[in-house]
Enzyme design. Structure first.
Site, PDB file in Angstrom:
ATOM      1  N   CYS A 134       0.863  -1.181   0.000  1.00  0.00           N
ATOM      2  CA  CYS A 134       0.000   0.000   0.000  1.00  0.00           C
ATOM      3  C   CYS A 134       0.903   1.235   0.000  1.00  0.00           C
ATOM      4  O   CYS A 134       1.690   1.436  -0.920  1.00  0.00           O
ATOM      5  CB  CYS A 134      -0.926  -0.076   1.219  1.00  0.00           C
ATOM      6  SG  CYS A 134      -2.043   1.293   1.488  1.00  0.00           S
ATOM      7  N   ASP A 189      -8.572  -1.781  -7.755  1.00  0.00           N
ATOM      8  CA  ASP A 189      -7.942  -0.735  -6.956  1.00  0.00           C
ATOM      9  C   ASP A 189      -8.146   0.622  -7.612  1.00  0.00           C
ATOM     10  O   ASP A 189      -7.485   0.960  -8.591  1.00  0.00           O
ATOM     11  CB  ASP A 189      -6.443  -1.037  -6.823  1.00  0.00           C
ATOM     12  CG  ASP A 189      -5.738  -0.122  -5.833  1.00  0.00           C
ATOM     13  OD1 ASP A 189      -6.352   0.863  -5.387  1.00  0.00           O
ATOM     14  OD2 ASP A 189      -4.573  -0.404  -5.513  1.00  0.00           O
ATOM     15  N   HIS A 221      -7.210  -3.503  -3.277  1.00  0.00           N
ATOM     16  CA  HIS A 221      -6.150  -2.753  -2.594  1.00  0.00           C
ATOM     17  C   HIS A 221      -6.044  -3.292  -1.163  1.00  0.00           C
ATOM     18  O   HIS A 221      -7.009  -3.268  -0.414  1.00  0.00           O
ATOM     19  CB  HIS A 221      -6.517  -1.267  -2.587  1.00  0.00           C
ATOM     20  CG  HIS A 221      -5.463  -0.396  -1.992  1.00  0.00           C
ATOM     21  ND1 HIS A 221      -4.373   0.027  -2.710  1.00  0.00           N
ATOM     22  CD2 HIS A 221      -5.327   0.127  -0.751  1.00  0.00           C
ATOM     23  CE1 HIS A 221      -3.610   0.797  -1.939  1.00  0.00           C
ATOM     24  NE2 HIS A 221      -4.170   0.855  -0.754  1.00  0.00           N
TER      25      HIS A 221
END
Length: 251
Positions: A134, A189, A221
């Site tokens: 991330c 995402d 994500h």
């Protein structure tokens, strides 16, 4: 399976003390180092378990609390299972932390982490590898670009906003990177649309960076984070295979 030893450590930086988690094989033989960069939710038990798995594979792993300027981990109190849809206030607290971590601060801190690793008796001489998740995928790129002589491999998983129009977008570090790069993108995402995926890979290619970028179908994500609602077990195992292959090639 290799027995590992994990401990809390403090790392002096130019702006204070960064708390971190260090884990290494229990025989205390110096091993290649992996710098593991957190996601937005920070240093917590799940990230420590990921570091432990890397240590079991034969590496010394450091997981810094990159939000240390705001306090020691956990900077934000988290439930055992993180579902931002059920707990939107989590992102309300995390958001300002993310915004405060500018690229120049990231690079300054990375220098401190890399110096600390170079001086650790548990770390073998030579360059290090990075894996980031991330937010950490962005940090991996900034670090690899700022310290090309110290970073031999950089991996990123479900990173967002990797190739924006911002003047300090992470993809612009490509021209400075000498490491081999692997990125596993999530196709579900919204923070990394197709045009950014293409721009990111085009930048790596143009800069001559050895790289492989893959899109994980059906992954959201955060797919590697088992303590969140975004977790995808199949994509997570795919990430482990890719990451360990990269480390094997590097070390």
């Amino acid at each position: 399976m290799t027995a590992v030893q994990g401990t809390a450590v403090d790392i002096p930086t130019e702006d204070g003390i960064a708390d971190a988690y260090l884990v290494h094989p229990g025989d205390e033989t110096p091993r290649p180092a992996v710098l593991l960069y957190q996601d937005a939710f920070g240093l917590r038990p799940h990230l420590k378990s990921m570091a432990d798995r890397l240590a079991e594979a034969g590496y010394t792993v450091l997981v810094p609390n990159v939000f240390y300027r705001h306090g020691r981990a956990p900077v934000v109190e988290l439930p055992e299972f993180i579902d931002p849809h059920e707990r939107p206030e989590i992102f309300e607290k995390v958001g300002p932390l993310l915004m405060s971590l500018t690229p120049d601060l990231v690079e300054r801190d990375a220098g401190a982490y890399l110096r600390w690793l170079a001086e650790s008796p548990f770390v073998a001489d030579g360059p290090v590898a990075i894996t980031g998740y991330c937010l950490g995928a962005r940090l991996a790129l900034y670090t690899a670009g700022a310290y090309p002589d110290r970073v031999a491999a950089a991996a990123g998983f479900h990173g967002g906003r990797l190739a924006t129009d911002d003047p300090d977008s992470p993809h612009l570090t490509a021209e400075h990177i000498t490491a081999e790069v692997y990125f596993g993108h999530a196709d579900q995402d919204s923070s990394l649309p197709e045009e950014q995926i293409k721009r990111f890979e085009d930048a790596l290619t143009a800069a001559g960076v050895r790289h492989r970028c893959e899109v994980y179908a059906g992954a959201q994500h955060g797919y590697t984070q088992a303590d969140t609602s975004s977790y995808n077990a199949e994509a997570d195992e795919r990430h482990w295979v890719a990451l360990l292959d990269l480390l094997d090639r590097t070390f």
